[in-house]
Design a protein around this motif. Structure first.
Motif, PDB file in Angstrom:
ATOM      1  N   LEU A   1      -1.651   1.865  -6.534  1.00 48.59           N
ATOM      2  CA  LEU A   1      -1.554   0.544  -7.142  1.00 48.59           C
ATOM      3  C   LEU A   1      -2.822  -0.239  -6.826  1.00 48.59           C
ATOM      4  N   ARG A   2      -3.375  -0.888  -7.816  1.00 52.36           N
ATOM      5  CA  ARG A   2      -4.560  -1.723  -7.638  1.00 52.36           C
ATOM      6  C   ARG A   2      -4.126  -3.103  -7.147  1.00 52.36           C
ATOM      7  N   LEU A   3      -4.671  -3.534  -6.003  1.00 55.99           N
ATOM      8  CA  LEU A   3      -4.338  -4.841  -5.466  1.00 55.99           C
ATOM      9  C   LEU A   3      -5.247  -5.901  -6.063  1.00 55.99           C
ATOM     10  N   PRO A   4      -4.748  -7.113  -6.242  1.00 57.84           N
ATOM     11  CA  PRO A   4      -5.610  -8.200  -6.707  1.00 57.84           C
ATOM     12  C   PRO A   4      -6.519  -8.651  -5.575  1.00 57.84           C
ATOM     13  N   ALA A   5      -7.797  -8.339  -5.670  1.00 55.78           N
ATOM     14  CA  ALA A   5      -8.747  -8.654  -4.603  1.00 55.78           C
ATOM     15  C   ALA A   5     -10.142  -8.747  -5.199  1.00 55.78           C
ATOM     16  N   PRO A   6     -11.063  -9.457  -4.528  1.00 49.01           N
ATOM     17  CA  PRO A   6     -12.437  -9.521  -5.035  1.00 49.01           C
ATOM     18  C   PRO A   6     -13.110  -8.158  -5.094  1.00 49.01           C
ATOM     19  N   LEU A   7     -12.701  -7.263  -4.189  1.00 44.97           N
ATOM     20  CA  LEU A   7     -13.225  -5.905  -4.162  1.00 44.97           C
ATOM     21  C   LEU A   7     -12.151  -4.953  -4.668  1.00 44.97           C
ATOM     22  N   PRO A   8     -12.543  -3.804  -5.240  1.00 47.18           N
ATOM     23  CA  PRO A   8     -11.540  -2.842  -5.735  1.00 47.18           C
ATOM     24  C   PRO A   8     -10.783  -2.191  -4.584  1.00 47.18           C
ATOM     25  N   VAL A   9      -9.469  -2.416  -4.540  1.00 38.98           N
ATOM     26  CA  VAL A   9      -8.619  -1.893  -3.473  1.00 38.98           C
ATOM     27  C   VAL A   9      -7.380  -1.258  -4.099  1.00 38.98           C
TER      28      VAL A   9
ATOM     29  N   GLY B   1     -16.616  10.261   1.469  1.00 34.67           N
ATOM     30  CA  GLY B   1     -16.009   8.991   1.835  1.00 34.67           C
ATOM     31  C   GLY B   1     -15.903   8.828   3.338  1.00 34.67           C
ATOM     32  N   ARG B   2     -15.457   7.643   3.755  1.00 34.41           N
ATOM     33  CA  ARG B   2     -15.426   7.303   5.179  1.00 34.41           C
ATOM     34  C   ARG B   2     -14.083   6.685   5.549  1.00 34.41           C
ATOM     35  N   LEU B   3     -13.635   6.967   6.778  1.00 31.47           N
ATOM     36  CA  LEU B   3     -12.489   6.265   7.338  1.00 31.47           C
ATOM     37  C   LEU B   3     -12.957   4.916   7.853  1.00 31.47           C
ATOM     38  N   ILE B   4     -12.261   3.858   7.435  1.00 35.32           N
ATOM     39  CA  ILE B   4     -12.610   2.527   7.918  1.00 35.32           C
ATOM     40  C   ILE B   4     -11.727   2.149   9.108  1.00 35.32           C
ATOM     41  N   SER B   5     -10.395   2.260   8.958  1.00 33.73           N
ATOM     42  CA  SER B   5      -9.524   1.790  10.027  1.00 33.73           C
ATOM     43  C   SER B   5      -8.191   2.534   9.995  1.00 33.73           C
ATOM     44  N   LEU B   6      -7.487   2.460  11.119  1.00 33.48           N
ATOM     45  CA  LEU B   6      -6.155   3.062  11.249  1.00 33.48           C
ATOM     46  C   LEU B   6      -5.330   2.166  12.167  1.00 33.48           C
ATOM     47  N   TRP B   7      -4.065   1.887  11.775  1.00 34.79           N
ATOM     48  CA  TRP B   7      -3.224   1.009  12.572  1.00 34.79           C
ATOM     49  C   TRP B   7      -1.752   1.248  12.223  1.00 34.79           C
ATOM     50  N   GLY B   8      -0.872   0.647  13.004  1.00 34.49           N
ATOM     51  CA  GLY B   8       0.560   0.794  12.783  1.00 34.49           C
ATOM     52  C   GLY B   8       1.208  -0.527  12.403  1.00 34.49           C
ATOM     53  N   ILE B   9       2.322  -0.436  11.684  1.00 42.52           N
ATOM     54  CA  ILE B   9       3.113  -1.611  11.303  1.00 42.52           C
ATOM     55  C   ILE B   9       4.581  -1.310  11.603  1.00 42.52           C
ATOM     56  N   ASP B  10       5.254  -2.277  12.206  1.00 39.31           N
ATOM     57  CA  ASP B  10       6.694  -2.164  12.440  1.00 39.31           C
ATOM     58  C   ASP B  10       7.405  -3.072  11.444  1.00 39.31           C
TER      59      ASP B  10
ATOM     60  N   GLY C   1      12.420  -1.518   7.091  1.00 42.61           N
ATOM     61  CA  GLY C   1      11.434  -0.539   6.641  1.00 42.61           C
ATOM     62  C   GLY C   1      11.012   0.469   7.674  1.00 42.61           C
ATOM     63  N   GLY C   2      11.251   0.210   8.958  1.00 42.21           N
ATOM     64  CA  GLY C   2      10.872   1.147   9.995  1.00 42.21           C
ATOM     65  C   GLY C   2       9.380   1.115  10.306  1.00 42.21           C
ATOM     66  N   MET C   3       8.927   2.119  11.055  1.00 41.75           N
ATOM     67  CA  MET C   3       7.536   2.202  11.481  1.00 41.75           C
ATOM     68  C   MET C   3       6.689   2.907  10.424  1.00 41.75           C
ATOM     69  N   VAL C   4       5.454   2.402  10.266  1.00 42.53           N
ATOM     70  CA  VAL C   4       4.524   2.939   9.281  1.00 42.53           C
ATOM     71  C   VAL C   4       3.147   3.019   9.923  1.00 42.53           C
ATOM     72  N   VAL C   5       2.414   4.091   9.667  1.00 45.87           N
ATOM     73  CA  VAL C   5       1.022   4.175  10.066  1.00 45.87           C
ATOM     74  C   VAL C   5       0.167   4.022   8.815  1.00 45.87           C
ATOM     75  N   CYS C   6      -0.916   3.273   8.932  1.00 43.23           N
ATOM     76  CA  CYS C   6      -1.790   2.973   7.789  1.00 43.23           C
ATOM     77  C   CYS C   6      -3.214   3.419   8.084  1.00 43.23           C
ATOM     78  N   ALA C   7      -3.920   3.759   7.033  1.00 43.52           N
ATOM     79  CA  ALA C   7      -5.344   4.078   7.136  1.00 43.52           C
ATOM     80  C   ALA C   7      -6.048   3.570   5.893  1.00 43.52           C
ATOM     81  N   THR C   8      -7.260   3.089   6.057  1.00 43.97           N
ATOM     82  CA  THR C   8      -8.076   2.686   4.914  1.00 43.97           C
ATOM     83  C   THR C   8      -9.325   3.547   4.861  1.00 43.97           C
ATOM     84  N   TYR C   9      -9.695   3.927   3.635  1.00 38.08           N
ATOM     85  CA  TYR C   9     -10.856   4.769   3.393  1.00 38.08           C
ATOM     86  C   TYR C   9     -11.778   4.091   2.396  1.00 38.08           C
ATOM     87  N   CYS C  10     -13.057   4.238   2.633  1.00 37.82           N
ATOM     88  CA  CYS C  10     -14.047   3.806   1.653  1.00 37.82           C
ATOM     89  C   CYS C  10     -14.460   5.019   0.823  1.00 37.82           C
ATOM     90  N   VAL C  11     -14.270   4.917  -0.491  1.00 41.66           N
ATOM     91  CA  VAL C  11     -14.730   5.930  -1.427  1.00 41.66           C
ATOM     92  C   VAL C  11     -15.677   5.249  -2.414  1.00 41.66           C
TER      93      VAL C  11
END
Length: 522
Positions: free
Chosen positions: A19-27, A49-58, A64-74
């Motif tokens: 899904l494309r998020l509404p943001a100034p940059l393409p996300v 491409g590159r890994l930018i960040s990795l983190w968790g969300i509760d 929704g339970g626990m989720v791990v997230c990662a962002t990549y630059c392509v």
């Protein structure tokens, strides 16, 4: 609402529901299973491409339970992947694909209780054994506090064995006015065989604190993640919130934000260029660059109400609109300082003793830089040609034609050259920003949409890419705000840069990177 976008390459081959998020940059954002989590990492790496960040969300509070997230630059922009981890709180290890993921995963284990399945290094990273109450970012845990009557747990540094090998422990308390970090050198004579560091001494509970603040107030905390990058973090936070709540800010505010960001970049480069001269015994350089930086920050204070421009970037725009007279003074200062910077660059380039200390010292080859994910100005000094102002342009940089500064040698001299080039380029940009800022309002009111929302901010700070990922509940409470400093990528590279050099060169190499402790120890 986000819209499906099936055309994102290279990840379209994995048939992700992007899904494309509404943001100034393409996300783009997608939820994946464990197999696609790992496959996506391999696909991004294979495509450059590159890994930018990795983190968790509760998300337990909302079911929704626990989720791990990662962002990549392509090439196309930023990809945000989420993996639900269930009751096991385990997910596939990414450090074999992206080495910089290792410490991010260790931090996620400390903060959120998530575990990278298969990771070889499972030592605690931010926790020093003094936290009471469990993982601080898991719902239901108490705020972190020190356990009474205990001492910090000894960190199990990797030992180097061999004839003549001995260890030198530096820190965590240092002689200068710098933040704490423990650096453990394994040396033979004065030659460094290995450097390993341990951080986390400045852990402040910032990411937990975000969940206790209103979204429209939390920009102030974001601006204090790392004081020398207050504009970058505040802008990234505000971009994330404006993206989540789909708020368009005035064009004048966008230009003024860029003006402040470039002034922040110049201020830090001026300070570091002076410190680098001083670390190589050229006190003249420290005196001259300190004078220039002081003049620079005094005028920033006059124009924006704070020497570091703290609390000047606010949700919906900016807090201060410099008068035409102040914009003229800002332009005139760029003209005056440019001449002095060019003169000082000649002094540095022609000073034999200085160049003897700079050249070949602390080298990170382009190949090693690519493997480790070196980013920002340090990456550009090792031929990693990434700069969001050029690669993923957002307003007003889409109108400024930024010239990227790059070098290939990857040593202290290369990092100094990048700083000089970026300073001069920022001065050019600042003149355009002062002259071209459109008239109009500087701020709009923001209204919560009343539904769950997510947004992301992505800004090229002076060290490199600053990212803020934000999730807000339907009731307007921050579920998670994750702030990422480029120092996460670059601290491991610094350890490699020191190997093979002599111990007295460490302060010089360290300053040539000038990484953030505070921005790392959230």
């Amino acid at each position: 609402m986000p819209i499906p976008d099936p055309e994102l390459r290279p990840l379209c081959t994995l048939t992700l529901d992007l899904l494309r998020l509404p943001a100034p940059l393409p996300v783009w954002r997608a939820r994946v299973d464990a197999a696609r989590w790992l496959a996506a990492a391999h696909t991004v790496a294979e495509s450059g491409g590159r890994l930018i960040s990795l983190w968790g969300i509760d998300r337990s509070a909302s079911g929704g339970g626990m989720v791990v997230c990662a962002t990549y630059c392509v090439l196309e922009g930023l990809v945000w992947l989420e993996l639900p981890v269930g009751h096991t709180a385990a997910y596939p290890d990414l450090s074999g694909v992206f080495p910089c993921a290792g410490r991010m995963q260790r931090a996620a284990a400390d903060l959120s209780g998530l575990r990278a399945d298969g990771q070889s290094d499972t030592r605690a990273w931010l926790s020093h054994g003094l936290w009471a109450g469990g993982a601080p970012l898991q719902s239901g845990t108490l705020p972190v506090g020190s356990a009474p009557g205990t001492l910090p747990t000894d960190y199990p540094f990797v030992r180097v064995e061999g004839d003549g090998v001995h260890e030198i422990a530096v820190g965590p308390v240092h002689a200068g006015i710098i933040e704490p970090g423990h650096f453990r050198f394994s040396v033979v004579g004065e030659k460094v065989l290995r450097l390993e560091k341990h951080l986390g001494y400045t852990h402040k509970g910032i990411e937990r604190r975000f969940t206790e603040l209103a979204p429209l107030d939390a920009y102030r905390l974001a601006g204090r993640v790392s004081g020398d990058s207050t504009v970058a973090f505040a802008w990234a936070y505000c971009m994330a919130l404006e993206s989540a709540w789909q708020c368009d800010i005035p064009q004048r505010a966008v230009w003024l934000r860029a003006l402040m960001l470039e002034r922040e970049r110049v201020a830090n480069h001026l300070g570091d260029l002076g410190a680098l001269g001083n670390d190589a015994a050229l006190g003249f350089g420290l005196a001259q660059f300190s004078r220039l930086r002081e003049d620079w920050q005094r005028l920033s204070g006059a124009a924006f109400g704070h020497r570091f421009m703290m609390d000047s970037v606010v949700p919906g725009g900016v807090a201060t609109d410099p008068t035409p007279d102040l914009l003229l003074r800002l332009t005139q200062q760029c003209d005056a300082i440019e001449g002095e910077v060019r003169t000082l660059r000649t002094v540095y380039d022609e000073h034999a003793g200085l160049q003897d200390r700079f050249l070949t010292t602390g080298r990170v080859s382009p190949e090693l830089a690519a493997q480790l994910g070196l980013t920002g100005l340090a990456g550009r000094a090792s031929a990693q040609a990434f700069d969001l102002r050029c690669d993923q342009v957002w307003p007003p940089y889409d109108q400024l034609e930024v010239k990227m500064a790059t070098q290939r040698d990857g040593d202290v001299a290369a990092r100094v050259a990048v700083r000089f080039d970026e300073t001069l380029e920022s001065l050019r940009l600042l003149r355009r920003l002062c002259a071209g800022a459109p008239a109009g309002a500087i701020r709009v009111d923001m209204v919560a949409p009343g539904v769950p929302s997510v947004g992301i901010g992505w800004v090229e700070g002076w060290r490199g890419e600053v990212q803020v990922a934000l999730e807000v509940s339907a009731t307007g409470h921050i579920v998670r705000c994750h702030c990422h400093d480029p120092s996460w990528q670059n601290w491991p590279a610094l350890e490699h840069a020191v190997m093979g050099n002599i111990v007295p060169d460490f302060p010089l190499i360290n300053k040539s990177f000038n990484l953030s402790y505070s921005g790392h120890d959230l």
